[in-house]
Scaffold this motif. Structure first.
Motif, short mmCIF file in Angstrom:
data_model
loop_
_atom_site.label_atom_id
_atom_site.label_comp_id
_atom_site.label_asym_id
_atom_site.label_seq_id
_atom_site.Cartn_x
_atom_site.Cartn_y
_atom_site.Cartn_z
N ASN A 162 -17.05 3.43 -8.19
CA ASN A 162 -17.02 4.82 -8.62
C ASN A 162 -16.05 4.96 -9.78
OD1 ASN A 162 -18.63 6.80 -6.84
ND2 ASN A 162 -17.72 5.40 -5.35
N ASN A 163 -15.69 6.19 -10.05
CA ASN A 163 -14.68 6.47 -11.05
C ASN A 163 -13.52 7.21 -10.40
OD1 ASN A 163 -13.67 6.43 -13.67
ND2 ASN A 163 -14.45 8.48 -14.12
N LEU A 164 -13.24 6.82 -9.18
CA LEU A 164 -12.17 7.47 -8.41
C LEU A 164 -10.81 7.19 -9.03
CD1 LEU A 164 -13.41 6.59 -4.82
CD2 LEU A 164 -13.65 8.77 -5.99
N THR A 165 -9.97 8.20 -9.01
CA THR A 165 -8.63 8.06 -9.55
C THR A 165 -7.61 8.49 -8.50
OG1 THR A 165 -8.76 10.30 -10.49
CG2 THR A 165 -9.41 8.46 -11.91
N GLY A 166 -6.34 8.40 -8.88
CA GLY A 166 -5.29 8.78 -7.94
C GLY A 166 -4.95 7.64 -7.01
N SER A 167 -4.08 7.91 -6.06
CA SER A 167 -3.61 6.88 -5.14
C SER A 167 -4.44 6.88 -3.86
CB SER A 167 -2.13 7.11 -4.80
OG SER A 167 -1.98 8.38 -4.19
N ILE A 168 -4.28 5.81 -3.11
CA ILE A 168 -4.97 5.70 -1.82
C ILE A 168 -4.19 6.53 -0.80
CG2 ILE A 168 -5.66 4.12 0.01
CD1 ILE A 168 -5.92 1.96 -2.12
N PRO A 169 -4.84 7.47 -0.12
CA PRO A 169 -4.11 8.37 0.79
C PRO A 169 -3.41 7.61 1.91
CG PRO A 169 -6.32 9.20 0.34
CD PRO A 169 -6.27 7.82 -0.23
N GLU A 170 -2.22 8.05 2.23
CA GLU A 170 -1.43 7.47 3.31
C GLU A 170 -2.14 7.59 4.65
OE1 GLU A 170 1.73 5.41 4.83
OE2 GLU A 170 1.67 6.08 2.73
N ASP A 171 -2.95 8.66 4.80
CA ASP A 171 -3.60 8.90 6.09
C ASP A 171 -4.67 7.87 6.43
OD1 ASP A 171 -2.01 11.01 6.66
OD2 ASP A 171 -3.47 12.57 6.16
N PHE A 172 -5.06 7.04 5.45
CA PHE A 172 -5.97 5.95 5.81
C PHE A 172 -5.35 5.08 6.91
CE2 PHE A 172 -9.13 5.21 2.10
CZ PHE A 172 -9.57 6.51 2.24
N GLY A 173 -4.05 5.04 6.93
CA GLY A 173 -3.36 4.22 7.92
C GLY A 173 -3.44 4.77 9.32
N LYS A 174 -4.01 5.98 9.50
CA LYS A 174 -4.17 6.56 10.82
C LYS A 174 -5.51 6.20 11.46
CE LYS A 174 -1.27 10.57 9.73
NZ LYS A 174 -1.23 12.06 9.67
N LEU A 175 -6.37 5.54 10.71
CA LEU A 175 -7.73 5.23 11.20
C LEU A 175 -7.65 3.97 12.07
CD1 LEU A 175 -9.65 5.92 7.88
CD2 LEU A 175 -9.22 7.50 9.77
N SER A 198 -13.58 -1.52 -7.65
CA SER A 198 -14.21 -1.02 -8.88
C SER A 198 -14.09 0.49 -9.01
CB SER A 198 -15.69 -1.46 -8.95
OG SER A 198 -15.79 -2.85 -9.10
N ASN A 199 -12.86 0.95 -9.02
CA ASN A 199 -12.54 2.34 -9.33
C ASN A 199 -11.39 2.34 -10.33
OD1 ASN A 199 -14.12 4.43 -7.67
ND2 ASN A 199 -13.63 2.85 -6.14
N GLN A 200 -10.70 3.46 -10.43
CA GLN A 200 -9.53 3.56 -11.29
C GLN A 200 -8.33 4.04 -10.48
OE1 GLN A 200 -10.29 5.62 -15.01
NE2 GLN A 200 -12.43 4.98 -14.98
N LEU A 201 -8.25 3.55 -9.27
CA LEU A 201 -7.17 3.95 -8.38
C LEU A 201 -5.83 3.43 -8.88
CD1 LEU A 201 -8.99 3.22 -5.01
CD2 LEU A 201 -8.69 5.44 -6.10
N THR A 202 -4.80 4.20 -8.68
CA THR A 202 -3.46 3.84 -9.13
C THR A 202 -2.48 3.96 -7.97
OG1 THR A 202 -3.09 6.13 -9.85
CG2 THR A 202 -3.92 4.57 -11.50
N GLY A 203 -1.23 3.63 -8.27
CA GLY A 203 -0.20 3.74 -7.25
C GLY A 203 -0.14 2.52 -6.35
N GLU A 204 0.66 2.61 -5.31
CA GLU A 204 0.87 1.49 -4.40
C GLU A 204 -0.01 1.63 -3.16
OE1 GLU A 204 4.93 0.96 -3.45
OE2 GLU A 204 5.60 0.93 -5.55
N LEU A 205 -0.23 0.50 -2.51
CA LEU A 205 -0.96 0.52 -1.25
C LEU A 205 -0.06 1.11 -0.17
CD1 LEU A 205 -2.73 -2.97 -1.05
CD2 LEU A 205 -3.78 -0.76 -1.52
N PRO A 206 -0.56 2.07 0.62
CA PRO A 206 0.24 2.58 1.75
C PRO A 206 0.56 1.44 2.72
CG PRO A 206 -1.66 4.00 1.32
CD PRO A 206 -1.85 2.77 0.50
N ALA A 207 1.81 1.33 3.08
CA ALA A 207 2.22 0.26 4.00
C ALA A 207 1.52 0.37 5.34
CB ALA A 207 3.73 0.31 4.19
N SER A 208 1.09 1.58 5.71
CA SER A 208 0.45 1.78 7.01
C SER A 208 -0.88 1.08 7.12
CB SER A 208 0.28 3.28 7.28
OG SER A 208 -0.48 3.88 6.24
#
Length: 1018
Positions: free
Chosen positions: A290-303, A313-323
């Motif tokens: 996709n053409n997704l931007t921004g960081s990966i949400p921290e709440d993914f770690g709650k799944l 294959s996006n344009q995601l930025t920032g760090e990986l949530p440690a969770s």
């Protein structure tokens, strides 16, 4: 008496149902036997006989009272329209006709009033879905996937209130799908994928499908945003909206669904990924491509049950949530091709059994997590092209399940864990462009096929035990600190295709036993200290295309056999070579291949070398007196010859004129409306339209209606040319015996003692190369006007399919298969409607049915189109035509000529170089067509061209496969038939060439991926 009457009545009541049952089964058998006859008595249902009960036939199921309820004719090789008489089975509830070849429109089965299941998938049905589809009021299951249905899906389909499953994937629908589908309150499964619908938004009404558990609408030209109302789909378990043009953010409440799989890849979504709410049942999330931007949400770690997280294959930025590293169920993690930064969470793999870990092509720094294989099931570790540093964790050296390990283009240092070289299942080890040190191991994993360790600090010698690395296909060890001799044991590696040892400190001689490298295509041992003679065996390596021995101390003469290899790249510079270069290498393609070898010369120097013959003349030291005497005699002899020639020519012309009048013979292959006189009287310069190596071509008008023919005059000399006569006989033999709409029609031949004429149908638009390159060639008549017109993409694709049909007929359908041997754009002619026809069969050869290859006495063809194997072996097969046709496909998509592209590369080298660097394919396409709406089809044809031009003949597809793949790129098959197979049908042809993960849903109706293993992004 009363007891007798009661007994009679009892027997009567018992016999009535038996009689009715017997009548029903006989009636059903008659219906089915009649159906069998209407279907042409296919061998697949020969068990249907009048002497047995239909309920005993394997394709039939009955009720307890022997009434036929189910007819299963799946994959029975049915090739005729299906008759509606099947509806005479009054209790029929299931009819399965899938995987046949049934033609015609949607079958009129409306009288099957009890039908609940109808499967028409994987057939050749055409036309629209009828508006009366709602007459199937009892239908619960309807599958019309993988056909040629077109137009709109009618709104009346929304009135099938009992419908639970609706599959309409992979057709030719080019209208719309109705919002009335939202009225199907019992619908659980909906598959509309792989159709070229008109651009449309997801209907809001779909939110009413509260029982829907499976929604598959991939590649259907969806636009707009994902509706917020999707949160009403409380039963949804599988959502696939991939390969569309959706935009906007992912709805915040989407993650609150009870999802099993979410596929949203290959769209154009924008904005940041919203913070998901807690959704304990989410198992798989795929938001890739996709053409997704921004960081990966921290709440993914709650799944807590998340099994598969795919964001590549996006344009995601920032760090990986440690969770995310703490997730207990995570199995596959893929975030490659983004702009992510920071360190990788060190907890990865410690709390879950990771199978795939792919984080390549980001900007991660720091060290690799030490526990990636703690679960003991890691198969793919792909982290190349980042800023990672430090040493490789020793725990990865004990990971026996690893299949691929890719750390190239990072900043790693230290020694590679010893166990990593020998881990049991490892087949790919890619460590290039780091700062690794140490020596090569004495043992290597049994299954290792690819070792890439270039641009590091490895040292020592190549061990003699290299002889046991027998499965190695690629060994790249350039620019290290290796020394010593290249061991002769390395010649045991008979599967090698690429060997790069350049930029080291090797010395001694190159082993002479290299004849075993029969599959080697690239050999580079430049910039070492190797000495001695170049082994003559190099000239016998059948697949070698690139050879670099420069910057060494080789001496002696160049082996003559090297001239027989069809090399695309050769560098012997900066050695101590002497003597003549092979005559085959004396051309501009190799002008820089022999620099800094003071002892080399050439007989007819095109390359930058001294003239061997001039040195010979100087050594003879002829005196000026002898030269004067010779010159005097030469002048006297010339005068005598001139006088004699006058009389000889006069007599010759008289005799020739008499022969011209009396000895012409016409041999016809078609019905003709002209005579040889019409042809012979018009062979004038005014009618000349072209010339080539074997003669001239004329356009001659043969009747008052201006109908024309093309005449090729093969030669005109008193002494017959043996090679030209062979070409003439070949063309007559082949074209005179075959008939195909995509092969130019030979009308007749006209011959005399000293001249041969071939008369063809006239092709109004001349040859393909004039339309692609005519405006670049000043020598082409009319190049500045007619041929400057740009061929649009549909026309180019039509030409490609037409030419492929001709070659496919020659290779696979002729009673005696034919190899053309000179396929090129100038030998593809175009009629008034730009239909392509294969021409010029002077070099063609017929093959016997029992031979897979044919012996050719000489190399023939055109430079730039020749398959690599053509020059180094006398055994060639139809794959030489496949290679040449691949060059034509590359011409069609790039607009470039086959030769002289860039830096002395031909088109194939240039295209492969671009491909190997993983550059955007759109950059290589014809600039005149880049803005067209056919970009996807052009890219697919480019990939087909890449596959066709593989170096090894065995890895190229057949022309039948190429034709199938080309037809999958357009809505018409070249005959005007609306038979489209989705682009994914080209995946078997393309997958191994591109390294691309190509999924096919054709036979996977639930939309699950065919392969849930690692992509292994190379």
């Amino acid at each position: 008496m009363s007891e007798l009457c009661l007994s009679f009545l009892f027997l009567l009541f018992i016999s009535i149902p038996l009689k009715v049952t017997s009548q029903d089964i006989n009636a059903d058998r008659n219906v089915l036997l009649n159906l069998k006859q209407q279907l042409g008595n296919p061998p697949s249902i020969q068990s249907w006989t009048s002497s047995s009960s239909p309920c005993d036939w394997p394709e039939i199921k009955c009720t307890a009272n022997n009434s036929v309820t189910e007819v299963n004719l799946r994959d029975k090789n049915i090739t005729v329209p299906f008759p509606p008489t099947i509806c005479d089975l009054k209790n029929l509830t299931l009819l399965d006709l899938a995987f046949n070849y049934i033609p015609g429109e949607f079958p009129p089965l409306y009288n099957c009033s009890k039908l609940q299941t109808l499967d028409l998938s994987q057939n050749y049905f055409v036309g629209p879905i009828p508006d009366e589809i709602d007459r199937f009021s009892s239908l619960v299951y309807l599958d019309v996937g993988a056909n040629n249905f077109s137009g709109n899906i009618p709104p009346s389909i929304g009135r099938l209130s009992n419908l639970q499953t609706l599959y309409m994937y992979q057709n030719l629908f080019n209208g719309t799908f109705p919002r009335e589908i939202g009225n199907l309150s019992n619908l659980e499964v909906l598959g509309l994928a792989y159709n070229e619908f008109s651009p449309m938004r997801i209907p809001q009404e779909f939110a009413q499908l509260t029982k829907l558990s499976y929604l598959w609408v991939a590649q259907t030209n969806l636009i707009g945003e994902i509706p917020e109302s999707f949160n009403n789909l409380s039963s949804l378990q599988h959502l696939d909206l991939s390969r569309n043009n959706l935009e906007g953010p992912i709805p915040n409440r989407l993650f609150s669904l009870n999802l099993t799989i979410v596929y949203l890849f290959n769209n154009k979504l924008s904005g940041e990924i919203p913070r998901p709410v807690e959704a304990m049942n989410l198992l798989e999330i795929d938001l890739s491509m996709n053409n997704l931007t921004g960081s990966i949400p921290e709440d993914f770690g709650k799944l807590q049950y998340l099994d598969f997280l795919n964001l590549y294959s996006n344009q995601l930025t920032g760090e990986l949530p440690a969770s995310i590293g703490l997730l207990p169920a995570l199995r596959d993690f893929r975030v490659f091709r983004n702009n992510l930064t920071g360190v990788l969470p060190p907890e990865f793999g410690l709390h879950s059994k990771l199978e795939g870990f792919e984080v390549s092509q980001n900007q991660f720094s720091g060290q690799l997590p030490a526990n990636l294989c703690a679960g003991g099931v890691l198969q793919g570790m792909v982290a190349h092209t980042n800023n990672l540093s430090g040493e490789v964790p020793k725990s990865l050296g004990n990971c026996r399940t690893l299949r691929t390990f890719q750390l190239h283009n990072n900043r790693f240092s230290g020694e590679v864990p010893q166990g990593l070289w020998t881990t049991f299942n490892l087949s790919t080890l890619m460590l290039s462009n780091n700062s690794f040190s140490g020596e090569l191991p004495s043992e290597l994993a049994w299954n290792m096929s690819r070792v890439e360790i270039s641009d590091n600090r490895f040292s020592g010698e190549i061990p003699a035990t290299v002889a046991y690395w027998t499965n190695l296909v690629v060994f790249e060890a350039s620019n290290n600190l290796f020394s010593g001799r290249i061991p002769k044991e390395i010649t045991n590696l008979s599967s090698l295709t690429t060997l790069l040892l350049n930029g080291n400190d090797f010395s001694g001689e190159l082993p002479s036993e290299i004849i075993s490298w029969t599959q080697l295509t690239v050999l580079d041992i430049s910039n070492n200290k190797l000495s001695g003679a170049i082994p003559a065996a190099i000239g016998s390596l059948p697949d070698l295309g690139s050879l670099d021995l420069s910057e060494n101390q080789f001496s002696g003469e160049i082996p003559l056999g090297i001239g027989n290899i069809r090399l695309t790249s050769l560098n012997l510079s900066s050695n101590q070579l002497v003597g003549r270069i092979p005559s085959q290498l004396d051309n501009l393609a190799f002008e820089n291949s022999f620099l800094n070898n003071a002892g080399l010369c050439a007989d007819d120097p095109t390359v930058k070398l001294p003239d061997c013959n001039s040195e010979l003349r100087e050594s003879k030291g002829l005196s000026s007196r002898y030269l004067a005497i010779i010159l005097t005699f030469a002048i006297l002899i010339s005068l005598a010859i001139l006088v004699l020639s006058f009389f000889i020519v006069r007599d010759y012309r008289r005799k020739k004129h008499r022969r011209y009048l009396t000895t012409w013979k016409l041999t016809s292959f078609q019905r003709l409306d002209f005579t040889e006189g019409n042809i012979l009287s018009n062979l004038t310069d005014n009618n000349l339209i072209g010339s080539g190596g074997s003669g001239k071509v004329y356009r001659i008008i043969i009747n008052p209606s201006k109908q024309s023919v093309a005449v090729k005059k093969i030669w005109n000399s008193k002494k017959l040319d043996y090679n030209l006569e062979k070409e003439f006989l070949a063309e007559v033999e082949i074209l005179g015996s075959i008939r195909h709409s995509s092969i130019v029609k030979l009308l007749c031949c006209i011959s005399s003692e000293d001249s041969k004429l071939l008369v063809y149908e006239y092709m109004e638009n001349h040859s393909l190369d004039k339309w692609l390159h005519g405006n670049k060639k000043s020598s082409v008549s009319g190049a500045g006007s007619v041929y400057h017109t740009i061929l649009d993409w549909p026309t180019r694709l039509q030409i490609a399919i037409g030419a492929a049909q001709g070659l496919c007929y020659m290779h696979h359908e002729c009673p005696t298969p034919i190899i053309h041997r000179d396929v090129k754009s100038s030998n593809i002619l175009l009629d008034s409607e730009f239909r392509a026809k294969i021409a010029d069969f002077g070099l063609a050869k017929m093959l016997t049915r029992h031979a897979s290859s044919h012996t050719m006495s000489v190399v023939a063809g055109s430079f730039g189109y020749l398959a690599p194997e053509y020059a180094y072996t006398t055994k060639v097969n139809a794959k030489v035509d496949v290679y040449s046709f691949g060059v034509v496909l590359l011409e069609l998509v790039t607009g470039r000529e086959a030769n002289n592209i860039d830096q002395n590369k031909n088109l194939v080298e240039w295209a492969w170089h671009h491909f190997s660097e993983d550059k955007p394919i759109a950059e290589i396409l014809d600039p005149e067509l880049r803005e067209s709406s056919y970009l996807e089809e052009m890219i697919m044809v480019y990939k087909i061209g890449i596959v066709c031009t593989r170096a090894s003949p065995s890895t190229r597809p057949s022309m039948k496969e190429v034709l199938h793949a080309l037809r999958s790129c357009c809505p018409e098959d070249g005959h005007g038939t609306k038979k489209k197979v989705s682009n994914i049908d080209a995946a078997p042809l393309l997958g191994s060439a591109t390294g691309t993960y190509l999924s096919s849903y054709k036979n996977s109706k639930k939309g699950s991926k065919e392969d849930n293993n690692m992509i292994y992004d190379v």
